[in-house]
Write a protein that holds these residues in place. Structure first.
Motif, PDB file in Angstrom:
ATOM      1  N   ILE A   1       0.675  -1.223   0.166  1.00 30.00           N
ATOM      2  CA  ILE A   1      -0.082   0.186  -0.173  1.00 30.00           C
ATOM      3  C   ILE A   1       0.691   1.139  -0.509  1.00 30.00           C
ATOM      4  O   ILE A   1       0.054   2.067  -0.778  1.00 30.00           O
ATOM      5  N   GLN A   2       1.621   1.227   0.743  1.00 27.58           N
ATOM      6  CA  GLN A   2       2.464   2.191   0.902  1.00 27.58           C
ATOM      7  C   GLN A   2       3.793   2.905  -0.808  1.00 27.58           C
ATOM      8  O   GLN A   2       3.501   3.917  -1.015  1.00 27.58           O
TER       9      GLN A   2
ATOM     10  N   SER B   1      -0.617   3.371   5.470  1.00 29.40           N
ATOM     11  CA  SER B   1       0.027   2.471   5.445  1.00 29.40           C
ATOM     12  C   SER B   1      -0.414   1.217   5.927  1.00 29.40           C
ATOM     13  O   SER B   1      -1.330   0.399   6.060  1.00 29.40           O
TER      14      SER B   1
END
Length: 89
Positions: free
Chosen positions: A10-11, A21
């Motif tokens: 996600i990050q 995240s």
């Protein structure tokens, strides 16, 4: 796969901070658990389906002593991979 791995993906894909995240990964998992509790199933298209199944009470053996024990009825989560995932792997 772990929560840290999901948070890292996600990050990297959204340019969020590590904390944000990590929170997003936690929220995602909490939403999946909530859906499983509510409906008993959760589907990710092109990935697979998580299904809550009931297990019956049964007899088991204590591995240390070999003693017969009773195992209570309960619930477990099963996963069925989609055909798309099966082809990809």
């Amino acid at each position: 796969m772990s929560k840290a791995f999901i948070a890292q993906v996600i990050q990297e894909s959204t340019n969020l901070t590590g904390t944000a995240s990590n929170r997003a990964a936690g929220d995602l998992m909490a939403a999946i658990v909530k859906e499983l509790k509510k409906n008993g199933r959760f589907t990710l298209p092109s990935f697979g389906t998580f299904i809550v199944r009931k297990t019956k009470a049964r007899k088991g053996l204590n591995p240390r002593t070999g003693e017969a024990i009773k195992v209570k009825a309960g619930k477990t989560v099963r996963f069925k991979a989609s055909p798309t995932l099966k082809k990809a792997v």
